[in-house]
Enzyme design. Structure first.
Site, PDB file in Angstrom:
ATOM      1  N   GLN A 144     -27.675  -8.989  -2.159  1.00 13.29           N
ATOM      2  CA  GLN A 144     -29.022  -9.774  -2.251  1.00 13.29           C
ATOM      3  C   GLN A 144     -30.236  -9.056  -1.841  1.00 13.29           C
ATOM      4  OE1 GLN A 144     -28.463 -12.842  -3.290  1.00 13.29           O
ATOM      5  NE2 GLN A 144     -30.673 -13.472  -3.450  1.00 13.29           N
TER       6      GLN A 144
ATOM      7  N   THR B  79       0.853  -1.062   0.211  1.00 14.84           N
ATOM      8  CA  THR B  79      -0.038  -0.048  -0.096  1.00 14.84           C
ATOM      9  C   THR B  79       0.910   1.248   0.040  1.00 14.84           C
ATOM     10  OG1 THR B  79      -1.802  -1.205   1.292  1.00 14.84           O
ATOM     11  CG2 THR B  79      -1.798   1.178   1.249  1.00 14.84           C
TER      12      THR B  79
ATOM     13  N   GLU C 112      -3.089  -8.355   5.686  1.00 17.97           N
ATOM     14  CA  GLU C 112      -2.641  -8.431   7.021  1.00 17.97           C
ATOM     15  C   GLU C 112      -2.623  -9.550   7.772  1.00 17.97           C
ATOM     16  OE1 GLU C 112      -2.230  -4.860   9.499  1.00 17.97           O
ATOM     17  OE2 GLU C 112      -2.730  -3.757   7.769  1.00 17.97           O
TER      18      GLU C 112
END
Length: 383
Positions: free
Chosen positions: A340, A162, A367
């Site tokens: 849904q 990241t 992680e």
């Protein structure tokens, strides 16, 4: 629950929740899908978050941070992730990994050098552990650092990082000893602009697309030896402690995504009518909402317990793994049920739940996968 755990919400937490929620609504929500579609990493947003003290939540005030604890930190991540998981992920990675590692293991000179820039988001932070062939098996990493005079020479590559391209500084785990040895890993800080340090491939991801994920490449990268955090051979132990806190971050991220998906589904179920009544009046829908609400509450309790332990310097490995494991799996279930409930509309990008659905999955992987969390939990309860 551990003795001393409190359900009371502090005044600080109330103020922070309101501030972060307002910021997310005004500055983030209208851009969420555009950033997602373009895979755009909005550095300017993180600069603004830095001005609010949200990029150094756990950093003491004398280093330019907010000086808050883990309960407030959880609130920050949850409120951002309720609107956008990508921004929540980047705030979490910056705070708990790069900044958190330097805060926990840097000496005073190192803290003075890097924390003020990180805590204010003058600099964005990255953290490098994972490699292409060493995900969960970090002890066999191939990135090496060899001491040459007053410098370490680093060679290798890190994957799935990241802010691996946009980050101004990275804490990098490197091999300084034998492969496979927990004492063969060290942690070194590398600043962007150092010759031999570059970004590689940017990943084209299913979700979290506005949070930048790239390779970091090291080609005879010479770093001053004073950039070593702690002493040689402590890097793996440091990384595991950093991940204890990082798991609370990802658990909070998962909780925020789940809350965002649930909020959208609850509102839609009360508005959408079929057969002349809101679909929330049908048991098939109301029972889904009941399950979603219950699992979200249970996940938060695990997270708050882990945050309490972390705040008080108590062992947190088991609880943070439980919180991360449960909250991430709940996030996926809640986001799935939200799609849904929306039916066909849930499958389109005109409504928010399809993005929560895509973003939620990373929480079960990043992680430490759910499977790794179960290994950690089992190891702790079988001691």
């Amino acid at each position: 629950m551990q003795s001393g755990f409190s359900f009371e919400v502090s005044e600080n937490q109330r103020i922070i929740r309101k501030m972060v929620s307002d910021f997310a609504e005004k500055k983030i929500r209208q851009n969420v899908m555009e950033w997602d579609e373009q895979q755009y990493f909005p550095v300017e947003i993180f600069k603004q978050l830095g001005e609010l003290g949200l990029m150094g939540v756990l950093v003491p005030e004398n280093y330019g941070g907010s000086g808050f604890g883990y309960q407030e930190y959880v609130d920050v991540i949850v409120e951002i992730a309720r609107v956008c998981g990508s921004i929540g992920l980047s705030v979490a990675a910056h705070n708990s990994l790069c900044t958190g590692h330097i805060l926990a293991f840097g000496n005073e000179e190192q803290k003075q050098k890097w924390l003020p820039k990180l805590a204010t988001a003058q600099w964005i932070g990255a953290w490098g552990l994972t490699e292409a062939n060493t995900g969960s098996d970090a002890l066999r990493m191939k990135t090496t650092a060899v001491l040459d005079g007053d410098h370490y020479v680093i060679n290798g590559a890190k994957n799935w990082i990241t802010h691996g391209k946009s980050g101004d500084v990275a804490v990098v785990m490197v091999r300084t000893g034998e492969a496979g040895s927990s004492k063969g890993i060290s942690a070194i800080v590398v600043e962007r602009g150092t010759p031999g340090f570059s970004a590689g491939k940017k990943e084209n991801k299913l979700g979290m697309r506005a949070s930048e994920t790239t390779e970091m490449i090291f080609d005879n990268c010479r770093v001053p030896k004073e950039n070593l955090l702690g002493v040689e051979g402590e890097g793996f132990k440091q990384a595991m402690k950093v991940l204890d806190g990082g798991r609370i971050s990802i658990a909070a991220l998962a909780l925020g995504i789940a809350r965002g998906a649930y909020d959208a589904a609850l509102a839609y179920a009360q508005e959408r009518q079929q057969f002349g009544v809101p679909i929330s009046s049908f048991q098939g829908i109301s029972f889904k909402l009941a399950d979603m609400a219950t699992e979200i509450e249970a996940a938060e309790l695990l997270i708050r317990q882990a945050a309490y332990l972390k705040n008080n310097g108590l062992p947190v490995t088991k609880q943070s793994a439980m919180a991360k494991y449960y909250a991430s799996e709940v996030s996926v279930r809640v986001a799935t049920d939200a799609v849904q409930i929306f039916g066909g509309y849930g499958y389109t990008k005109d409504f928010p739940v399809e993005k929560f659905y895509r973003d939620s999955k990373l929480c079960t992987i990043g992680e430490g996968t759910s499977e790794i969390q179960k290994i950690v939990i089992a190891r702790e309860i079988l001691k």
